[in-house]
Structure formats: C-alpha cells, structure tokens
Design an enzyme around this catalytic site. Structure first.
Site, PDB file in Angstrom:
ATOM      1  N   SER A 287      -5.724  -4.944  -1.590  1.00 56.70           N
ATOM      2  CA  SER A 287      -5.524  -3.552  -1.316  1.00 56.70           C
ATOM      3  C   SER A 287      -4.340  -3.691  -0.285  1.00 56.70           C
ATOM      4  O   SER A 287      -4.266  -4.698   0.686  1.00 56.70           O
ATOM      5  CB  SER A 287      -6.671  -3.076  -0.873  1.00 56.70           C
ATOM      6  OG  SER A 287      -7.081  -3.401   0.563  1.00 56.70           O
ATOM      7  N   ASP A 288      -3.872  -2.614   0.266  1.00 60.81           N
ATOM      8  CA  ASP A 288      -3.150  -2.427   1.381  1.00 60.81           C
ATOM      9  C   ASP A 288      -4.201  -2.201   2.564  1.00 60.81           C
ATOM     10  O   ASP A 288      -5.165  -2.191   2.229  1.00 60.81           O
ATOM     11  CB  ASP A 288      -1.998  -1.295   1.003  1.00 60.81           C
ATOM     12  CG  ASP A 288      -0.767  -1.693   2.175  1.00 60.81           C
ATOM     13  OD1 ASP A 288      -1.084  -2.398   3.387  1.00 60.81           O
ATOM     14  OD2 ASP A 288       0.225  -1.125   1.674  1.00 60.81           O
ATOM     15  N   TRP A 289      -3.598  -2.136   3.782  1.00 66.98           N
ATOM     16  CA  TRP A 289      -4.416  -2.074   4.840  1.00 66.98           C
ATOM     17  C   TRP A 289      -5.486  -1.045   4.751  1.00 66.98           C
ATOM     18  O   TRP A 289      -5.125   0.130   4.545  1.00 66.98           O
ATOM     19  CB  TRP A 289      -3.635  -1.982   6.050  1.00 66.98           C
ATOM     20  CG  TRP A 289      -4.221  -1.865   7.312  1.00 66.98           C
ATOM     21  CD1 TRP A 289      -5.152  -1.134   7.860  1.00 66.98           C
ATOM     22  CD2 TRP A 289      -3.872  -2.798   8.594  1.00 66.98           C
ATOM     23  NE1 TRP A 289      -5.465  -1.268   9.116  1.00 66.98           N
ATOM     24  CE2 TRP A 289      -4.779  -2.433   9.651  1.00 66.98           C
ATOM     25  CE3 TRP A 289      -3.296  -3.934   8.634  1.00 66.98           C
ATOM     26  CZ2 TRP A 289      -4.739  -3.021  10.762  1.00 66.98           C
ATOM     27  CZ3 TRP A 289      -3.091  -4.580   9.885  1.00 66.98           C
ATOM     28  CH2 TRP A 289      -3.998  -4.244  10.815  1.00 66.98           C
ATOM     29  N   ASN A 290      -6.842  -1.301   4.637  1.00 63.52           N
ATOM     30  CA  ASN A 290      -7.924  -0.230   4.819  1.00 63.52           C
ATOM     31  C   ASN A 290      -7.830   0.619   3.551  1.00 63.52           C
ATOM     32  O   ASN A 290      -8.430   1.803   3.242  1.00 63.52           O
ATOM     33  CB  ASN A 290      -7.884   0.381   5.974  1.00 63.52           C
ATOM     34  CG  ASN A 290      -9.318   1.067   6.525  1.00 63.52           C
ATOM     35  OD1 ASN A 290     -10.354   0.626   6.089  1.00 63.52           O
ATOM     36  ND2 ASN A 290      -9.399   2.330   6.715  1.00 63.52           N
ATOM     37  N   ALA A 291      -7.193   0.472   2.235  1.00 61.78           N
ATOM     38  CA  ALA A 291      -6.835   1.396   1.217  1.00 61.78           C
ATOM     39  C   ALA A 291      -7.981   1.747   0.491  1.00 61.78           C
ATOM     40  O   ALA A 291      -8.119   2.747  -0.053  1.00 61.78           O
ATOM     41  CB  ALA A 291      -5.586   0.935   0.688  1.00 61.78           C
TER      42      ALA A 291
END
Length: 745
Positions: A287-291
């Site tokens: 995932s992207d950051w904290n997505a």
C-alpha cells in the site's frame, strides 16, 4: 453469467498479449516460499505483511497499539522497514531478524529512490524530456548501485502515472502526458533498477506506482478521487503500468485514490482481476503510506479491522505503516472473515521476492561494498551532467543564446545559487553540499570576475518575498553587465507529494523583479526552475530567451553552463504541454475531435470546442524544444501505403541540419485513425528517434510501427487495431506538418 462475461472480456483484451510463462527462477522462489510457510505461525505470516518505519525505537499501530521495535523484529512480526538511511542501522536490524527470530526470515528495506540515490539526476518529468531511453535506464542503474551499497533493497519507482494536470504536484515524478512514451520510460527504469539478475549485489527491486490512475486526481489535488470511463483508463493510463509489468517489475504500490468508487488498496478488481489475472503480475503489492487504514476515512471501512479485511481480500500483500494487518489479521482468520489459504498466498509472494533478491542466501549481501568505489564516481557525475543538459528545454531564443566569450553576466534570482532546491522534491540520499550550482559553474566557465550575482528574492516553503534592497541591487548589477540571467520559478519544495497548486504562475515577487530588470533595457535570459509546467506567458513575453532548467539535480549548474555557453546545444523536448492559462487545464496534445472542433488552435472562437477569450492551443505543446541550429524535415515517404493487420507500417523522413553548428533533435511520428469504432485522439505518438547531426548533415530516419501499436481498447474491451485509413505526421513536435497516409486492410 456475469463471471463468464468478465472472463470473456479479459480474454478478448489479452488477444496477442498473453501473460508470460513463469520463469524457472520464479518457480524456485515460489517452491522455497511454500516450504517456509509450512513452518510459520499465523502471527509470523502477518509479520511478513507489515512494513514499519523506525521512530525513536517505537512502532505505533492503530488504536495506540505499541510495540518495542526490536522485540517485534525478534518475534518475526515485521517484514519490512521504510526509509532507513544508515546502512549500519539496516544491517543491525537485519542481523536481529536473521539471527534472533525463530525462522530467521530477512527483512526488506525500502526507500524513495525516485531520481537518484546519492547522485541526484533531474526530476523524472525533466529526464523524460531527454527522450533518451538509454540514459534514463543508466540513471536508474546508477541509483540502484548506490542504493544497494547503502543496504537498500527496494525503491518505490518508477511512477507510471500519466497526467495532464500541472496543478498536481506529482507530475514531477512521472514521464508526462503521453502513454506511449511513458510506457517506454517505465520499462527502461525497471530494467535499470533490476538489471538482468535481481540477486546481483548492485540491483534492487523496482515498484510500479501508483496503481492506478493516480495522475487523474480531480482538480489536480493530491489524494483526490478519480472517476473515468474504463475505455479512457485502458487507452491512456494503463499502458505504462502494463509496460513496467512486462519489463519484470517485482512489486507494485497501490494508489491513494479510489477507482470505480473503491479505494485502490481495497480494490479487488484493480489488484487481482486486472493486475494479476489480466496483466500477469506475480510479485507483491504494497500500500502507499497508511493507505489501508485511510479506507476508514474514505468511508468504506468502519474500523482498522474492516480496512484490513478489505485490503487482504483485494490481494494487497503489504500494509505500509498502518499496522492493521498485524493488529487484526489473526482475529480475521479466527473469525472466518479471511482464510489462512489467502494469507499464505500473500505471504508466498513477499517471500518469493526476498528469495529472488538473494536475501535468504546472503541477508547481508547489500551494504558490503566499499562506498568510496560506489558513491559519486567521476564517470557517474559526468553522466549526470550530460543527462541534465539533455533534459533542459530551450523554449524561446531571440538570438541571445549562446553567450559570447568575455560577456559580463548579471546572475540574479532565488535559484541561481540554491544547492538544495536544484535537487528537487525527492532527494534520495543526496547531499546538497555535493551540488554544483548555476553560480559556481558559470563563474568557472566565464570567469568569476565576469559573473555578478545577487539573490534579490526568496522563494520557498515559508516565504515568497523580495529581500531588503533586493531589486535595487539587482538593477545595479544588471546595468553593469551585458546580459541578465534571471533564475526564477518554483523551489524544490513546490514539487512532489502534497504540493498541489491552484495557481501555476510564478510568484509575484519574482515577476516584480523581472519587470524591474526589463526596465533596464538589458537582454534577459530566464532560467526557469520548476518541477511542473507553468503559465509563463508574462515571462515569455518579457524575456529574450527562456531555458527550462527544471530541478536538474547534483550537476544542474555545469549543465546550465554548458548550454548557455554553447559548449552543448539544447536538445530537450517537452513531454508535458505548458498551458497558456490554468483555465485550459487539462490541456494535452492527444485530445479528441468533437463534432465541432476548433477551426484554428491559435484563435479564440465561438460555436466550436474552443475558448472565446484565449487560444485553444497550449503556450508550448508536447514535443516542443528549440536548438541553436535549424532542423528541416522533408521527403516523408510511407513505404508501406497498404499493410495487412499483423504487419508493419514503414515510414521514412529526411532530417537536415541547416545551421552552422552540430546538434541533436528528436524526430517524432504521430498517427490518427480516421474512422474508428470509438472516438480517437487527433494525434498519437507512435515512434521517435533521437539523432545527432553535424552542420549541413542529413539523415534518413526510418520508423517501423507494428499494427499492434495502433491497437486500442474498443467498447467491448477488446484490444485491437482498426482496418481503414490513417494519417501520419513526422516532425519535431506534436504540431508536425509533414503528412502522409496509409491503410490497414
């Protein structure tokens, strides 16, 4: 029935482009992973699906869940770390994971190596303007070598997002507005990072991002929603992702945006049906950051547990920083909401990539190198200088460039001596102290006594302002000089993630500075520093020349000195249109005809798809770029006026350097499908060649376009070319006038 229709649609799309067979290396990696998975507890499995970042020794998950980071590593509850800059710290954590955890599974370390690691190359949009695929691949290879020596195994690059919107700050990370060129560049970067042997000591894992269609964020606002037809997605946005998969990229990053109403990190259609089943991707998705956790804010998950379930069912392998997998994964399995078989599939893909990187064979293979033999090598610094010069674009020149010997220069502006800003948004591990600025390089090239410098104004994160006495000092040194080089634009901080802008003009203090200098009557050359296209009508009108220098990295200064002195000839060509006004956005060359197309791109009109207050055309179109010499295109020949489906269209053109100096140009070929099953772009790039010609020299350039390159996604989702007539143009930009015709039977 719906499932059958879906399968048939996928099969029709895949005609002629079936996913490659699994290699022996991939089979061995999967076999190894399967054996290891049988020994793993459920907790250890979810540990492999988590990535964390170290912050004061504590990992914090959702709901305040905290764990001592070293304890988590020793328990096998962390599969990856993000953004560890110190290789000794990386190796310390790796030793802990391998020698102190129960199964000794190595960690994988990721970092944002976007356009260079130690040596910083031009931002990606800038580098795409070189149209030099070999150079782009080599820049990625150098970045990989420096990263591997730093114990970084994995980069979150290339960004494959097509975008037409310069308000979106992340256009600096991509290759511009064209899917054909974007696909070529994406594949070149994957090859550069991963090489021929992923387990070699000097290669790293590439990551395709942001999957998918992130470049179409509404209103150009980062993280915003994306909504488009599937035909538009497949025709304009999907090709670079597909090319990167075909080039062998082993990881993918899900995007922040939603697609078809579902956030990408929980979107099974994107991450499984399309990515794995259709495109044949066999690596793992992060995932992207904290997505994952942010799906709660999107409104599709009630809590972290819900978010983890959605992401796992969508086949997202690794949760970056959110912590929801390790916090709730075991509960989800015990409650029957997630099967352990699915968990095993996701873990298998992560372990297989680690195996292919050689981490199980030698967990410390990265970070062993003598850094003095890897960092800032002279030949690599010289290459960075060359690619920076090739990436810069001469937008306007009324006979003032190149500068003559002995000229006295007034060098003015916020970016003339800005070592950090010239590195751009994603600076990797670059050291601004190693940056050679415009001022330093120009003083060396023209003599310190011939370069008078003043900063005059600030432009950056916290201030856009004229310095005290700045304009007065600028005018004073301009009057003492023969010519003004005015460095203006936007800072490195203004590019990259979370820097979207509603206004894309140059800040007012710099425009006031330009006005004051214009009143001196001196010739003015604007050195335009930016990570995105801008509305520069004012600057173009008032300046005698405009050189688009971008944020060109460590060696930006020597590249500028090479170009303004004439030691090198500008050769960059735009890969993203520069609008006349933000009101035109999105503006791009490959738009479609309507029932009422404009009669002229350059006049305001009524009763057509046009503006009544401004020209339809951009200020500078896709493909534009000037030189110190003149190139003439002639003798366009369609060598295969009629071709069968499955054949190759052959076109030749003569290019002549009619000037007095040698130069490089980019010959560009565009096509238009006259009668198609769906509406098609007025022009599409389908070939290009970068060529060097001596003064007076001519060369015949031959293009070969397989009819498969003319295929597109039809309304039934089939991917095929139309029979019928096509127009073809060849020239130096997307307004090329030299025209021919061919027919597919």
């Amino acid at each position: 029935m719906k499932r059958l229709i879906s399968i048939l649609a996928i099969l029709s799309v895949l005609v002629g482009s079936a996913a490659p067979q699994m290699t022996q290396e991939e089979k061995e990696a999967m076999k190894f992973a399967d054996k290891l998975i049988k020994k793993m507890t459920l907790r250890e499995k979810f540990g492999q699906l988590e990535q964390f970042i170290t912050r004061r020794g504590v990992v914090t998950g959702p709901g305040g869940v905290k764990c001592d980071i070293e304890s988590a590593v020793r328990k096998g509850e962390v599969g990856s770390f993000l953004s560890i800059r110190d290789r000794n710290e990386a190796l310390r954590l790796q030793k802990m994971a391998v020698e102190e955890s129960r199964l000794g599974i190595p960690l994988i370390f990721g970092y944002d190596i976007i356009h260079g690691c130690k040596i910083i190359f031009p931002e990606n949009l800038a580098m795409s303007c070189s149209w030099n695929l070999d150079a782009i691949e080599r820049s990625a290879r150098i970045a990989a070598e420096e990263s591997a020596a730093t114990a970084i195994h994995w980069t979150f690059s290339p960004m494959c997002d097509i975008s037409f919107d310069p308000r979106w700050s992340r256009v600096s990370e991509g290759a511009g507005e064209d899917p054909y060129l974007g696909a070529k560049i994406a594949a070149a970067m994957v090859r550069g990072y991963q090489g021929d042997d992923l387990s070699a000591q000097n290669t790293i894992a590439a990551c395709i991002k942001h999957f998918a269609a992130y470049g179409a964020a509404q209103a150009g606002k980062d993280y915003n929603t994306v909504d488009m037809s599937e035909l538009m997605f497949r025709n304009l946005y999907l090709p670079p992702y597909r090319a990167a998969v075909d080039a062998g990229a082993v990881t993918v990053m899900s995007s922040f945006n939603d697609f078809k109403g579902v956030p990408a990190s929980g979107n099974k259609w994107l991450l499984y049906d399309l990515l794995r089943e259709e495109l044949g991707f066999r690596g793992f998705v992060v995932s992207d950051w904290n997505a994952v956790h942010e799906m709660i804010i999107h409104g599709v998950a009630a809590d972290g547990k819900d978010a983890a379930e959605l992401a796992l069912k969508a086949h997202l392998n690794m949760d970056m920083l959110g912590g929801d997998y390790i916090a709730y994964g075991e509960q989800l399995v015990k409650e029957g909401r997630i099967s352990e078989k699915l968990v095993d599939e996701l873990v298998r893909e992560v372990l297989a990539v680690k195996y292919r990187l050689g981490l199980f064979e030698d967990p410390y293979r990265y970070g062993k190198q003598d850094l003095s033999k890897v960092y800032y090598l002279p030949e690599n610094m010289e290459f960075a200088r060359e690619v920076a010069a090739e990436s810069m674009v001469l937008l306007k020149n009324e006979g003032v460039l190149p500068l003559q010997k002995g000229v006295k220069i007034a060098l003015i502006g916020p970016f003339a001596d800005a070592p950090k800003d010239q590195l751009g948004a994603w600076r990797g591990l670059g050291d601004e102290k190693r940056s050679i600025t415009f001022r330093t390089a120009l003083e060396e090239r023209f003599g310190k006594e011939n370069v008078l410098y003043t900063k005059a104004c600030e432009c950056g994160k916290y201030a856009d302002k004229i310095l005290e006495g700045g304009i007065e000092e600028a005018v004073k040194i301009a009057e003492q000089s023969d010519i003004v080089l005015l460095s203006m634009g936007l800072s490195g901080w203004h590019s990259g993630e979370s820097r979207s802008r509603a206004e894309i003009t140059i800040p007012a203090p710099q425009q006031a500075l330009l006005d004051a200098l214009k009143n001196t009557g001196k010739k003015i050359v604007v050195l335009l520093s930016t990570g995105r296209p801008l509305d520069i009508r004012n600057e173009v009108e008032k300046a005698d020349a405009v050189l688009l220098t971008w944020h060109s990295g460590t060696m930006a200064g020597p590249a500028v000195a090479d170009l303004v002195s004439g030691d090198k000839n500008p050769s960059g060509h735009l890969t993203m249109s520069f609008p006349c006004s933000v009101g035109q956005v999105p503006v791009h060359y490959n738009s479609k005809n309507t029932g009422r197309p404009p009669k002229s791109q350059f006049k305001a009109q009524g009763y057509s798809s046009s503006y009544v207050d401004i020209q339809n055309a951009p200020l500078f179109p896709f493909g534009h770029g000037l030189s110190y010499t003149e190139f003439e295109y002639s003798d366009l020949k369609v060598l295969t006026p009629t071709v069968e489906l499955g054949g190759v269209v052959k076109v030749s053109v003569k290019v002549t350097n009619k000037g007095k100096v040698a130069g490089d140009d980019v010959a560009q070929l565009y096509v238009h499908d006259l009668v198609a099953e769906t509406t098609r772009p007025v022009r599409e790039l389908k070939g290009f060649e970068r060529l060097s010609l001596k003064a007076g020299e001519s060369k015949v350039v031959e293009f070969e376009i397989p009819t498969s390159e003319l295929a597109y996604c039809h309304s039934d989702l089939s991917w095929k070319a139309d029979k019928g007539d096509f127009h073809v143009w060849v020239g130096a930009d997307s307004y090329a006038s030299l025209k021919g015709k061919f027919t597919i039977k």
